[in-house]
Design a protein around this motif. Sequence first.
Motif, mmCIF file in Angstrom:
data_model
loop_
_atom_site.group_PDB
_atom_site.id
_atom_site.type_symbol
_atom_site.label_atom_id
_atom_site.label_comp_id
_atom_site.label_asym_id
_atom_site.label_seq_id
_atom_site.Cartn_x
_atom_site.Cartn_y
_atom_site.Cartn_z
ATOM 1 N N MET A 273 30.933 -10.767 4.427
ATOM 2 C CA MET A 273 31.332 -9.625 4.733
ATOM 3 C C MET A 273 30.533 -8.275 4.184
ATOM 4 O O MET A 273 29.856 -8.577 3.114
ATOM 5 C CB MET A 273 32.774 -9.303 4.451
ATOM 6 N N CYS A 274 30.479 -7.166 4.836
ATOM 7 C CA CYS A 274 29.338 -6.331 4.069
ATOM 8 C C CYS A 274 30.130 -4.896 4.008
ATOM 9 O O CYS A 274 31.116 -4.482 4.991
ATOM 10 C CB CYS A 274 28.301 -5.889 5.661
ATOM 11 N N LEU A 275 29.723 -4.208 3.060
ATOM 12 C CA LEU A 275 30.066 -2.814 2.853
ATOM 13 C C LEU A 275 28.893 -1.921 3.016
ATOM 14 O O LEU A 275 28.003 -1.825 2.508
ATOM 15 C CB LEU A 275 30.674 -2.878 1.555
ATOM 16 N N ASN A 276 29.093 -0.895 4.196
ATOM 17 C CA ASN A 276 27.969 -0.329 4.661
ATOM 18 C C ASN A 276 28.183 1.102 4.037
ATOM 19 O O ASN A 276 29.198 1.619 3.542
ATOM 20 C CB ASN A 276 28.226 0.336 6.293
ATOM 21 N N VAL A 277 26.993 1.473 3.397
ATOM 22 C CA VAL A 277 26.820 3.108 2.514
ATOM 23 C C VAL A 277 25.926 3.772 3.553
ATOM 24 O O VAL A 277 24.933 3.710 3.545
ATOM 25 C CB VAL A 277 26.354 2.633 1.053
ATOM 26 N N TYR A 278 26.828 4.862 3.616
ATOM 27 C CA TYR A 278 25.922 6.037 4.547
ATOM 28 C C TYR A 278 25.712 7.199 3.733
ATOM 29 O O TYR A 278 26.714 7.802 3.079
ATOM 30 C CB TYR A 278 26.999 6.423 5.696
ATOM 31 N N ASN A 279 24.670 7.724 3.793
ATOM 32 C CA ASN A 279 24.202 8.837 2.913
ATOM 33 C C ASN A 279 24.140 9.890 3.953
ATOM 34 O O ASN A 279 23.099 10.074 4.914
ATOM 35 C CB ASN A 279 22.724 8.639 2.395
ATOM 36 N N SER A 280 24.990 10.846 3.837
ATOM 37 C CA SER A 280 24.989 11.812 4.778
ATOM 38 C C SER A 280 24.216 13.394 4.201
ATOM 39 O O SER A 280 24.204 14.392 4.738
ATOM 40 C CB SER A 280 26.324 12.416 5.117
ATOM 41 N N TYR A 281 23.495 13.062 2.959
ATOM 42 C CA TYR A 281 22.848 14.378 2.517
ATOM 43 C C TYR A 281 21.586 14.260 2.985
ATOM 44 O O TYR A 281 20.578 13.266 3.299
ATOM 45 C CB TYR A 281 22.770 14.245 1.098
ATOM 46 N N ASN A 282 20.830 15.435 2.767
ATOM 47 C CA ASN A 282 19.302 15.472 3.161
ATOM 48 C C ASN A 282 18.490 14.766 2.137
ATOM 49 O O ASN A 282 17.199 14.778 2.173
ATOM 50 C CB ASN A 282 18.996 16.841 3.673
ATOM 51 N N LYS A 283 19.060 14.777 0.989
ATOM 52 C CA LYS A 283 18.503 14.321 -0.216
ATOM 53 C C LYS A 283 18.426 12.791 -0.330
ATOM 54 O O LYS A 283 19.086 12.097 0.119
ATOM 55 C CB LYS A 283 19.189 14.650 -1.641
ATOM 56 N N VAL A 284 17.230 12.391 -0.697
ATOM 57 C CA VAL A 284 17.173 10.935 -1.027
ATOM 58 C C VAL A 284 17.972 10.394 -2.183
ATOM 59 O O VAL A 284 17.966 11.098 -3.264
ATOM 60 C CB VAL A 284 15.645 10.551 -1.427
ATOM 61 N N VAL A 285 18.902 9.349 -2.153
ATOM 62 C CA VAL A 285 19.552 8.971 -3.378
ATOM 63 C C VAL A 285 18.976 7.455 -3.806
ATOM 64 O O VAL A 285 18.837 6.676 -2.774
ATOM 65 C CB VAL A 285 20.905 8.804 -2.733
ATOM 66 N N ARG A 286 18.725 7.394 -4.906
ATOM 67 C CA ARG A 286 18.304 6.185 -5.581
ATOM 68 C C ARG A 286 19.385 5.160 -5.088
ATOM 69 O O ARG A 286 20.320 5.093 -5.353
ATOM 70 C CB ARG A 286 18.146 6.341 -6.928
ATOM 71 N N LYS A 287 18.812 4.225 -4.403
ATOM 72 C CA LYS A 287 19.661 2.980 -4.114
ATOM 73 C C LYS A 287 20.192 2.284 -5.289
ATOM 74 O O LYS A 287 21.523 1.770 -5.351
ATOM 75 C CB LYS A 287 18.722 1.908 -3.348
ATOM 76 N N ALA A 288 19.811 2.265 -6.298
ATOM 77 C CA ALA A 288 20.168 1.594 -7.652
ATOM 78 C C ALA A 288 21.461 2.403 -8.012
ATOM 79 O O ALA A 288 22.323 1.734 -8.574
ATOM 80 C CB ALA A 288 19.483 1.498 -8.862
ATOM 81 N N LEU A 289 21.438 3.658 -8.132
ATOM 82 C CA LEU A 289 22.605 4.571 -8.539
ATOM 83 C C LEU A 289 23.895 4.073 -7.679
ATOM 84 O O LEU A 289 24.776 4.017 -7.906
ATOM 85 C CB LEU A 289 22.199 5.945 -8.441
ATOM 86 N N VAL A 290 23.520 4.009 -6.288
ATOM 87 C CA VAL A 290 24.413 3.686 -5.337
ATOM 88 C C VAL A 290 24.994 2.610 -5.534
ATOM 89 O O VAL A 290 26.356 2.391 -5.544
ATOM 90 C CB VAL A 290 24.029 4.226 -3.938
ATOM 91 N N LEU A 291 24.389 1.499 -5.694
ATOM 92 C CA LEU A 291 24.887 0.058 -5.932
ATOM 93 C C LEU A 291 25.522 0.097 -7.185
ATOM 94 O O LEU A 291 26.684 -0.608 -7.085
ATOM 95 C CB LEU A 291 23.834 -0.857 -5.964
ATOM 96 N N GLU A 292 25.115 0.722 -8.097
ATOM 97 C CA GLU A 292 25.932 0.705 -9.272
ATOM 98 C C GLU A 292 27.478 1.257 -9.155
ATOM 99 O O GLU A 292 28.385 0.936 -9.758
ATOM 100 C CB GLU A 292 25.265 1.404 -10.553
ATOM 101 N N ALA A 293 27.321 2.413 -8.596
ATOM 102 C CA ALA A 293 28.625 3.238 -8.257
ATOM 103 C C ALA A 293 29.534 2.440 -7.178
ATOM 104 O O ALA A 293 30.769 2.553 -7.352
ATOM 105 C CB ALA A 293 28.349 4.602 -7.651
ATOM 106 N N ILE A 294 29.067 1.766 -6.467
ATOM 107 C CA ILE A 294 29.970 1.021 -5.383
ATOM 108 C C ILE A 294 30.353 -0.345 -5.771
ATOM 109 O O ILE A 294 31.134 -0.907 -5.092
ATOM 110 C CB ILE A 294 29.161 1.160 -3.996
ATOM 111 N N LYS A 295 29.668 -0.959 -6.982
ATOM 112 C CA LYS A 295 30.017 -2.432 -7.439
ATOM 113 C C LYS A 295 31.621 -2.655 -7.581
ATOM 114 O O LYS A 295 31.886 -3.528 -6.984
ATOM 115 C CB LYS A 295 29.380 -2.325 -8.592
#
Length: 130
Positions: free
Chosen positions: A1-23
């Motif tokens: 199963m997969c959890l899709n993460v969508y970035n709606s900002y025009n800014k680039v978000v560091r993948k490592a920060l997102v993965l840590e927050a969503i863990k």
Amino acid sequence: MCLNVYNSYNKVVRKALVLEAIKSFSDIIPHLLFYTSFFEGKGISEEDVLKPLFVKMVPKLSQKNSGGDYGIYVIKYAQYFNNGMLNEMPKSFNVPHLRRNLAAQLYAYGNKKQEEEYDTDNEWVSKEME
């Protein structure tokens, strides 16, 4: 199963920060779904169901262009998501047109409720509208 993460900002978000927050979400969501019988009758083993979700960063999501457009983007995202059409979501929208269209839809819905004498069963809304 997969959890899709969508970035709606025009800014680039560091993948490592997102993965840590969503863990913690990727760990707990399978348990929540399992214990609410979501997978019942779907032929998936308990071992597979309770594994943490694979997290996928989804590129090319439509981007808001100016302040105050968030509501329209959330509404359009929900529409595309509910219809299983996220891959077909355009990169940008004609926001003024979408606002007028949404206002017309809400007006038509309100008229239909009045014509059919439909009353909401939400007591708070009913009392506030009186």
